[in-house]
Design a protein around this motif. Structure first.
Motif, PDB file in Angstrom:
ATOM      1  N   PRO A 257       0.810  -1.225   0.000  1.00 22.25           N
ATOM      2  CA  PRO A 257       0.000   0.000   0.000  1.00 22.25           C
ATOM      3  C   PRO A 257       0.842   1.272   0.000  1.00 22.25           C
ATOM      4  O   PRO A 257       0.345   2.341  -0.394  1.00 22.25           O
ATOM      5  CB  PRO A 257      -0.813  -0.102   1.300  1.00 22.25           C
ATOM      6  N   LEU A 258       2.107   1.176   0.436  1.00 22.93           N
ATOM      7  CA  LEU A 258       2.943   2.377   0.520  1.00 22.93           C
ATOM      8  C   LEU A 258       3.139   3.048  -0.828  1.00 22.93           C
ATOM      9  O   LEU A 258       3.291   4.278  -0.911  1.00 22.93           O
ATOM     10  CB  LEU A 258       4.315   2.024   1.119  1.00 22.93           C
ATOM     11  N   TRP A 259       3.147   2.251  -1.917  1.00 25.46           N
ATOM     12  CA  TRP A 259       3.339   2.827  -3.248  1.00 25.46           C
ATOM     13  C   TRP A 259       2.288   3.891  -3.580  1.00 25.46           C
ATOM     14  O   TRP A 259       2.600   4.881  -4.236  1.00 25.46           O
ATOM     15  CB  TRP A 259       3.258   1.734  -4.316  1.00 25.46           C
ATOM     16  N   ASP A 260       1.061   3.670  -3.162  1.00 23.97           N
ATOM     17  CA  ASP A 260      -0.061   4.485  -3.640  1.00 23.97           C
ATOM     18  C   ASP A 260      -0.572   5.505  -2.633  1.00 23.97           C
ATOM     19  O   ASP A 260      -1.513   6.229  -2.934  1.00 23.97           O
ATOM     20  CB  ASP A 260      -1.210   3.568  -4.066  1.00 23.97           C
ATOM     21  N   LEU A 261       0.021   5.549  -1.452  1.00 22.12           N
ATOM     22  CA  LEU A 261      -0.431   6.534  -0.477  1.00 22.12           C
ATOM     23  C   LEU A 261       0.090   7.908  -0.876  1.00 22.12           C
ATOM     24  O   LEU A 261       1.301   8.105  -1.047  1.00 22.12           O
ATOM     25  CB  LEU A 261       0.064   6.167   0.920  1.00 22.12           C
ATOM     26  N   PRO A 262      -0.772   8.897  -1.044  1.00 21.51           N
ATOM     27  CA  PRO A 262      -0.342  10.204  -1.562  1.00 21.51           C
ATOM     28  C   PRO A 262       0.562  10.981  -0.619  1.00 21.51           C
ATOM     29  O   PRO A 262       1.259  11.904  -1.054  1.00 21.51           O
ATOM     30  CB  PRO A 262      -1.672  10.944  -1.787  1.00 21.51           C
ATOM     31  N   ASN A 263       0.545  10.629   0.658  1.00 20.99           N
ATOM     32  CA  ASN A 263       1.374  11.350   1.627  1.00 20.99           C
ATOM     33  C   ASN A 263       2.644  10.586   1.993  1.00 20.99           C
ATOM     34  O   ASN A 263       3.263  10.854   3.021  1.00 20.99           O
ATOM     35  CB  ASN A 263       0.573  11.675   2.890  1.00 20.99           C
ATOM     36  N   VAL A 264       3.042   9.624   1.125  1.00 17.33           N
ATOM     37  CA  VAL A 264       4.289   8.884   1.325  1.00 17.33           C
ATOM     38  C   VAL A 264       5.215   9.134   0.149  1.00 17.33           C
ATOM     39  O   VAL A 264       4.812   9.031  -1.009  1.00 17.33           O
ATOM     40  CB  VAL A 264       4.018   7.365   1.469  1.00 17.33           C
ATOM     41  N   PHE A 265       6.460   9.482   0.457  1.00 16.41           N
ATOM     42  CA  PHE A 265       7.491   9.736  -0.544  1.00 16.41           C
ATOM     43  C   PHE A 265       8.579   8.685  -0.350  1.00 16.41           C
ATOM     44  O   PHE A 265       9.122   8.540   0.745  1.00 16.41           O
ATOM     45  CB  PHE A 265       8.042  11.158  -0.364  1.00 16.41           C
ATOM     46  N   ILE A 266       8.904   7.917  -1.393  1.00 18.52           N
ATOM     47  CA  ILE A 266       9.809   6.774  -1.268  1.00 18.52           C
ATOM     48  C   ILE A 266      11.044   6.961  -2.133  1.00 18.52           C
ATOM     49  O   ILE A 266      10.953   7.333  -3.305  1.00 18.52           O
ATOM     50  CB  ILE A 266       9.090   5.468  -1.687  1.00 18.52           C
ATOM     51  N   THR A 267      12.210   6.698  -1.535  1.00 19.51           N
ATOM     52  CA  THR A 267      13.449   6.555  -2.302  1.00 19.51           C
ATOM     53  C   THR A 267      13.974   5.133  -2.045  1.00 19.51           C
ATOM     54  O   THR A 267      13.772   4.584  -0.960  1.00 19.51           O
ATOM     55  CB  THR A 267      14.510   7.607  -1.913  1.00 19.51           C
ATOM     56  N   PRO A 268      14.649   4.501  -3.014  1.00 20.81           N
ATOM     57  CA  PRO A 268      14.945   3.069  -2.959  1.00 20.81           C
ATOM     58  C   PRO A 268      16.214   2.708  -2.181  1.00 20.81           C
ATOM     59  O   PRO A 268      17.144   2.113  -2.724  1.00 20.81           O
ATOM     60  CB  PRO A 268      15.073   2.702  -4.439  1.00 20.81           C
TER      61      PRO A 268
END
Length: 304
Positions: A257-268
């Protein structure tokens, strides 16, 4: 690593592997291993010649002290080689969220020119006067505190032993007081190692203690944060946003679900990855090989 190591002309024969299966098949040939995420403690049974592991990463939770120590295999971490890089990445994530840079990039991709925002709470923000709580005041956390102070932020450090000093932090408290300082935080940055005392440190209670406008930044290890509690906090609006360089399972599964949450910013998990990283690790590797060659017992960043 192999390419950069070859340029040193050390005369040491070396080879590289690019998959877990390759490492498993060839580990019996190695006297020295430079590795990080590919390490599995069960490899010790096949690593009959292995004398030393130079970890490529600062994190050491993948290495069993008991198993490696019993096998007589020395191990050193890469602690310190990426302290500047990770601290800079962390302050970059803070800025990205405060200045809404992910939204700006999405608008650019959509050819959308966003107009001025009349609702004050939805606008970009400034860092001056904001409070940053840094959990883990080692080399990375201390460097991050210096950077934050350059932006006129107030810094509260959370440290296992506050008596040893908090560097640039305005206040340093023990980990037992984390829940007491979280309500003051505009940003919470995790720079601590993963160990039994820090696993799931940021859980539902921690999110409940944070104010709804707070932002979580994780450049430590994924399991420092209880991921189900994080997802629930993001969905419920318990905190405003999260910027994550590490997660429980890496690579992050497509179904997360983290991919699509608008308030989550991900770096790999790229915070420590710089153009100088391999050479910094090789410097450390060669220093430790020289120490071993001289029969010294103390390695730089040695922990087994």
């Amino acid at each position: 690593m192999q390419e950069r190591f070859a340029l040193r002309n050390t005369g040491i024969r070396s080879f590289e592997v690019r998959t877990l299966d390759e490492l498993k098949a060839r580990i019996g040939e190695a006297h020295v291993l430079s590795v990080s995420g590919f390490w599995r403690n069960e490899f010790v049974e096949q690593a009959q010649q292995l004398a030393f592991i130079q970890s490529i990463s600062a994190g050491t939770d993948q290495y069993s002290r008991e198993i490696l120590g019993a096998a007589g295999i020395r191990v050193a971490s890469a602690q310190g080689v990426n302290e500047r890089a990770v601290a800079e990445h962390a302050i970059g994530l803070v800025l990205a969220v405060a200045r809404k840079l992910p939204m700006a990039f999405a608008n650019q991709a959509a050819h959308k020119w966003r107009g001025l925002i009349s609702e004050i709470a939805q606008r970009e923000d400034e860092l001056g006067g904001k409070t940053l709580v840094i959990v883990g005041m080692g080399r990375i956390g201390s460097r991050l505190a210096q950077l934050a102070k350059a932006f006129d932020m107030r810094v509260i450090g959370v440290k296992r032993d506050p008596a040893r000093g908090g560097g640039a932090a305005d206040l340093t408290v023990p980990q037992s007081q984390l829940l007491e300082v979280l309500p003051q935080a505009d940003f919470v940055a995790l720079t601590c190692p993963l160990n039994p005392s820090t696993q799931d440190l940021i859980d539902a209670k921690a999110f409940a203690a944070m104010k709804p406008t707070a932002v979580l930044v994780n450049v430590a290890r994924g399991k420092v944060v209880n991921e189900p509690a994080l997802i629930e906090a993001m969905r419920s609006g318990a905190i405003a946003a999260a910027a994550l360089d590490c997660v429980w399972d890496e690579p992050l599964p497509p179904a997360s679900p983290l991919w699509d949450l608008p308030n989550v910013f991900i770096t790999p998990h790229s915070a420590g990855e710089t153009q100088k990283y391999e050479d910094n690790v090789i410097d450390l590797l060669l220093e430790n090989l020289q120490r071993l060659g001289r029969g010294e017992t103390q390695l730089k960043n040695g922990f087994v």
